[in-house]
Design an enzyme around this catalytic site. Sequence first.
Site, PDB file in Angstrom:
ATOM      1  N   GLU A   1       0.827  -1.219   0.000  1.00 16.89           N
ATOM      2  CA  GLU A   1       0.000   0.000   0.000  1.00 16.89           C
ATOM      3  C   GLU A   1       0.860   1.267   0.000  1.00 16.89           C
ATOM      4  OE1 GLU A   1      -3.736   0.132   0.023  1.00 16.89           O
ATOM      5  OE2 GLU A   1      -2.775   1.889  -0.812  1.00 16.89           O
TER       6      GLU A   1
ATOM      7  N   LYS B   1       5.446   4.229  -9.762  1.00 17.45           N
ATOM      8  CA  LYS B   1       4.114   4.082  -9.149  1.00 17.45           C
ATOM      9  C   LYS B   1       3.059   3.821 -10.231  1.00 17.45           C
ATOM     10  CE  LYS B   1       5.508   7.149  -5.406  1.00 17.45           C
ATOM     11  NZ  LYS B   1       5.625   8.559  -5.000  1.00 17.45           N
TER      12      LYS B   1
END
Length: 434
Positions: free
Chosen positions: A131, A207
């Site tokens: 996460e 990302k």
Amino acid sequence: MTRPMRLGIAGLGTVGASLARLIHDKREVFAMRTGRSIEIGGVCARDRDRDRGVDLSATAWFSDPVELAGQGEIDVFVELIGGAEGPAYEAVKAALNRGLPVVTANKALLAHHGVALAKLAQRRNTTIFFEAAVAGGIPIIKTMREALRGNSVSRVYGILNGTCNYILTRMEKEGLAFADCLADAQRLGYAEADPTFDVGGFDAAHKLAILTSLAFGCEIDVEAIFVEGISEVTAEDIRAAAELGYRVKLLAVAQRTESGIEQRVHPTMIPAHAALAQVDGVTNAVAVDSDLLGSILLAGPGAGGKATASAVLSDILDLAGGDATPTLGVAPAVLAPYKRARMRAHEGGYYIRLTVLDRVGAFASIARRMAENGISLESIVQRRAAGDSNDEIAPVILITHETTEAAVRRALDLVSKDGHLRGEPRMIRIETLD
Ligand code: HSE
């Protein structure tokens, strides 16, 4: 109560130290929420004597993260070292080979080795939670891996690097120089160990590569991303954008197109009234367009010790509660190969800044080259750069209507060859975000 879950934490920098303090300070809350107490079973960091605001003297210390992962008396390996290769990679493999679940904030590692590691995790009947690897504290991985499972995603995009957003915001609002803003971002613990990863756009690309896989159920392909950072964006560009009703953001975009999946990271002018344009400072925001939900936008702190530790903690508590979701949401064998879209087919308006040698016919020639390539101009403005007393050169800003990137590149190439410019033309894409 079930026996405690013991963490092996490798890396006690800004995030690791924050995590260690939280594990200590909130232990009763965590035990109550998961039915299991969370303990630190071993740590690994270079500097043992540094004050981290938590007493780790009774904890087992390891000088080698691979040893901690492979031999520590731990149930979960938490990797907060960073870097796509070297100790982080080796330690994660060692933990997975032992069948231990891994929690990591390491986007570079996942961008480059995510699929191989997901396969290893599956073979060892374990998983990797990450996460904290994307958009700091924003729960975007859980959202995409779990909450949006019933949707088909058509686009995921957003502001994924806190350091760049912090720099662009302060340059715009306070008129500060790029270097001063970057130094502050480093001091505040937002920037990567090597800040060129931030300002060069690579951190956002890492990302994005992960989000693309979760969004489209495909393999990760970070090399296929078009990447352009913010180091060439000038205060003048930011000012001109503001006058035209835009703000400059480093945007990361992955979208399904007819020719494949397009992935790109680059400075972008977005309408000043758009929701994303209001996202300032270290805040990140991720928008997901999907068939059932339409558009959703998640925003929150994208970097910093506490925000990132919050995401790491959510993974740890999920594991304590028995969550075993596969690393990339599905079994690795189900992931489709990544099919790259033709980037140059991207359509949209463009901001172009030229430094033109101010002589007869220069403007007419530039306008002709644009027309020859089918580019329609929305505006053409001559500006005087602040403090510039050189009458020989004229900064000129062109705004185009929708056109293809290939056409803009062709036209600018010809304009350069015509000999009317000083230096290279600069171009920033305009995204309407509709
Ligand atoms: N350097 C990163 C950023 C930290 O500025 O967003 C979080 O990944």
